[in-house]
Scaffold this motif. Structure first.
Motif, short mmCIF file in Angstrom:
data_model
loop_
_atom_site.label_atom_id
_atom_site.label_comp_id
_atom_site.label_asym_id
_atom_site.label_seq_id
_atom_site.Cartn_x
_atom_site.Cartn_y
_atom_site.Cartn_z
N PRO A 77 -22.29 45.67 -53.70
CA PRO A 77 -23.56 46.35 -54.02
C PRO A 77 -24.78 45.57 -53.50
CG PRO A 77 -22.13 46.21 -55.95
CD PRO A 77 -21.50 45.38 -54.88
N ALA A 78 -25.76 46.31 -53.01
CA ALA A 78 -26.99 45.72 -52.47
C ALA A 78 -27.73 44.92 -53.55
CB ALA A 78 -27.88 46.80 -51.90
N THR A 79 -27.62 45.34 -54.80
CA THR A 79 -28.31 44.62 -55.88
C THR A 79 -27.81 43.19 -56.00
OG1 THR A 79 -26.75 45.55 -57.49
CG2 THR A 79 -28.87 46.66 -57.26
N CYS A 80 -26.54 42.97 -55.72
CA CYS A 80 -25.99 41.61 -55.75
C CYS A 80 -26.48 40.81 -54.55
CB CYS A 80 -24.47 41.64 -55.75
SG CYS A 80 -23.72 42.23 -57.27
N LYS A 81 -26.48 41.43 -53.39
CA LYS A 81 -26.86 40.74 -52.16
C LYS A 81 -28.31 40.27 -52.18
CE LYS A 81 -23.63 43.22 -49.19
NZ LYS A 81 -23.50 44.15 -48.06
#
Length: 92
Positions: A77-81
């Motif tokens: 997920p982009a939120t983690c990145k």
């Protein structure tokens, strides 16, 4: 078994007999590396599963499923990145 986790974004990767899944922690103890979970992992929606290591139930949500490590690493997920200090999952 949990093979990667990031408590800041609430996500973790499970290695299963049939592939790999990225899950979001919802409730109960947050899974840690090496924790063994049992339950229905391939169905959409929130699932109550057993964290056999913590001996407590945990509610999780499936974000992505893939057959290989490389494929699941690409679906993080982009939120983690975006988090500072993010350590990516090595797909190799």
């Amino acid at each position: 078994m949990v093979i990667w986790k990031n408590h800041e974004c609430g996500s973790f990767i499970l290695q299963m007999k049939s592939g790999y899944g990225i899950f979001e922690w919802v409730d109960g103890p947050q899974p840690n590396d090496g924790d063994v979970l049992e339950g229905d992992f391939r169905s959409a929606g929130e699932r109550l599963v057993a964290n056999k290591t913590a001996d407590l139930p945990t509610t999780i949500l499936l974000n992505a499923f893939a057959l290989s490590r490389d494929a699941i690493a690409a679906r993080m997920p982009a939120t983690c990145k975006k988090l500072p200090g993010y350590i990516p999952f090595d797909g190799r």
